[in-house]
Design an enzyme around this catalytic site. Sequence first.
Site, PDB file in Angstrom:
ATOM      1  N   ARG A  32      57.593  39.963  30.794  1.00 51.21           N
ATOM      2  CA  ARG A  32      57.740  41.278  30.984  1.00 51.21           C
ATOM      3  C   ARG A  32      58.849  41.762  31.596  1.00 51.21           C
ATOM      4  O   ARG A  32      59.390  41.115  32.491  1.00 51.21           O
ATOM      5  CB  ARG A  32      56.498  41.805  31.709  1.00 51.21           C
TER       6      ARG A  32
ATOM      7  N   LYS B 290      49.953  45.019  27.228  1.00 52.84           N
ATOM      8  CA  LYS B 290      50.132  45.529  28.738  1.00 52.84           C
ATOM      9  C   LYS B 290      50.431  46.938  28.321  1.00 52.84           C
ATOM     10  O   LYS B 290      49.934  47.791  29.020  1.00 52.84           O
ATOM     11  CB  LYS B 290      51.322  45.156  29.495  1.00 52.84           C
TER      12      LYS B 290
ATOM     13  N   HIS C  72      42.393  44.789  36.306  1.00 47.08           N
ATOM     14  CA  HIS C  72      42.999  43.804  35.541  1.00 47.08           C
ATOM     15  C   HIS C  72      42.456  42.524  36.294  1.00 47.08           C
ATOM     16  O   HIS C  72      42.844  42.256  37.527  1.00 47.08           O
ATOM     17  CB  HIS C  72      44.498  43.888  36.260  1.00 47.08           C
TER      18      HIS C  72
ATOM     19  N   SER D  96      49.128  37.947  37.176  1.00 43.79           N
ATOM     20  CA  SER D  96      49.499  36.531  36.400  1.00 43.79           C
ATOM     21  C   SER D  96      49.691  35.281  37.325  1.00 43.79           C
ATOM     22  O   SER D  96      50.356  35.678  38.353  1.00 43.79           O
ATOM     23  CB  SER D  96      50.666  37.057  35.433  1.00 43.79           C
TER      24      SER D  96
ATOM     25  N   LYS E 166      43.294  34.141  36.546  1.00 44.51           N
ATOM     26  CA  LYS E 166      42.408  34.961  36.001  1.00 44.51           C
ATOM     27  C   LYS E 166      41.768  34.088  34.648  1.00 44.51           C
ATOM     28  O   LYS E 166      40.432  33.809  34.617  1.00 44.51           O
ATOM     29  CB  LYS E 166      42.678  36.073  35.670  1.00 44.51           C
ATOM     30  N   THR E 167      42.804  33.498  33.966  1.00 47.68           N
ATOM     31  CA  THR E 167      42.136  32.971  32.811  1.00 47.68           C
ATOM     32  C   THR E 167      41.534  31.655  33.025  1.00 47.68           C
ATOM     33  O   THR E 167      40.324  31.305  32.380  1.00 47.68           O
ATOM     34  CB  THR E 167      43.596  32.763  31.857  1.00 47.68           C
TER      35      THR E 167
ATOM     36  N   ASP F  14      41.660  38.921  31.123  1.00 48.27           N
ATOM     37  CA  ASP F  14      42.749  39.600  31.422  1.00 48.27           C
ATOM     38  C   ASP F  14      42.309  41.050  31.700  1.00 48.27           C
ATOM     39  O   ASP F  14      42.820  41.535  32.912  1.00 48.27           O
ATOM     40  CB  ASP F  14      43.773  39.677  30.553  1.00 48.27           C
TER      41      ASP F  14
ATOM     42  N   ARG G 130      53.187  30.681  27.112  1.00 48.52           N
ATOM     43  CA  ARG G 130      51.864  31.265  26.825  1.00 48.52           C
ATOM     44  C   ARG G 130      51.211  30.884  25.643  1.00 48.52           C
ATOM     45  O   ARG G 130      52.052  30.494  24.551  1.00 48.52           O
ATOM     46  CB  ARG G 130      51.958  32.790  26.810  1.00 48.52           C
TER      47      ARG G 130
END
Length: 600
Positions: free
Chosen positions: A123, A265, A284, A302, A306-307, A321, A387
């Site tokens: 990002r 996003k 988030h 990130s 989380k994933t 996410d 990713r």
Amino acid sequence: MIVEKKHRRKGAGRQAPPSDAPAAASPVSQPDRLRRPKLRLKLPVGTGSGDARSACFLPTRSERPHSKITQIPAALDITVKSGGTLHENLDTPELVEIALRRGEGRLSEHGAFVVETGKHTGRSAQDKFIVRDEVTRDDVWWGASNKPMSEEAFANLREDFLKHLAALDDVFVQDLFGGSQPEFRVGVRVVTELAWHSHFVRTMLVRPTADELTHFTADYPIIDLPGFRADPERHGCRSETIIAIDFTHRLILIGGTGYAGEMKKAVFSVLNYVLPQKGVMPMHCSANIGPDGDTAIFFGLSGTGKTTLSADVSRTLIGDDEHGWSDSAVFNFEGGCYAKMIRLSAEAEPEIHATTRRFGTILENVVMDPETRALDLDDASLAENSRGAYPIHFIPNASAENMGPVPKNIIMLTADAFGVLPPIAKLTPEQAMYHFLSGYTAKVAGTELGVTEPEATFSTCFGAPFMPRHPSVYGNLLRKRIAAGNVDCWLVNTGWTGGQYGTGSRMPIKVTRALLNAALSGTLEGAQFRTDPNFGFVVPVAVEGVDSSILDPRSTWADGAAYDGTARSLVDRFKRNFTQFVAHVDESIRAAAPPGWFDA
């Protein structure tokens, strides 16, 4: 003459998986572009009133090219180049075929679409702006994460975006939803210049059913033009890259970056702006459901896990996410997952690793052998932030509804680069609010442009770059829901142990999973806890199957005095960061700060 316009086929709704047969087109041949005569589309921009008449939509084919939309005072005229092609709502195989013909990427040996995003591999957080006007002036929390753009600059930007769009040979459109709970979702029309970006956003957002597509209304259009170059003087921005959101007129413009994650996003930012007004807590976080129907949510930025941690074979995945917490459900904002690929292990993360071997997955900046098309997930030469985007149903135990019950456990994930925090700690509701507002973690290499190694950061609500409103808005919503549901709260460090970054090692994922299983199963309810002297929360002394020494971070350091000094430094960082929130919280949350908060 062929028109590439498709409404979703019957039965091809959100849950219908794309074909797993690889596209047969050559990845290097250039197409004879499909052509069509002049095509003029009206893309109206609503006034922000919320009235259905102010919604944004493209006219149906029967309305072209003579449709007149008079109820919307501000309309965008999007002109597709004479002889150009408009590709509407194409399915995954069709988009992959076009992307291959256009040379946008290549297929791996197992059928995943592999693409390089150029210099933007994460990002561009410093290039995101929100239009400041009479409506947003007092609604948006202006600062480093929400930088203002003037109405005049945005008008110039919109004009130049439309000129760029009008010169393209191919334009791709997807009609999608942000949000899975019907009463709280928003319709999004995504207009892109790259076929693979259309493939990406179709993978990541919620796909309408055939009936929903027939009656689709777009609340927010997004125009995504990687080939556009912004002019800082004319557009009031920082560089040639721009992400600009006009909440009042409901339009999002993304230019100068090939990183597709900006689109998802941007939708997240929209939901974070509109849902609190409806009493929904946007988060988030990832979320999953245990065998007894117990939902857990995992807050984190990130790189915090989380994933990875939500993809657990013993639990049903809701999403990885972005979610909303309503009175009746935790619901996924998306229809896909966006996982970090670098050093992905088939042993440690088998469900996610398996997605790299499927047609329909998009792999960004993953190194691939040009001859054999074999992937090298350990090679970071293209990006540390490689990713993979894939439909959520690629995870075998994903929820068919994309929703679950309200949560019983909240996990706040942090990647502590200093090696100070324990691997797990139990939080009181007040401590949970303190750590939610603090949002401590480390920026992990590659998640933002210019970040090459972890650095300590505080990102309020575990997502400051995506939270347009003041943190107290989200904090009050979370506090209310924790109290109403009597939710257990935990802080989990997936960062470093045995020393800070550069000396210690990353927390073993097997340890983290074992501790989470103990917390979520309730086996820690009767455990013995000690009070952490630095932060005041409680930490289990022993957990079955886990080496007890790792539960006490000081004991993992070779030099205890060095640990003490580093811990004091981290506590000081927490205290300095939290001064911005002191006036917005009550005494109970101030008292949940690390001991010594009020010391002179």
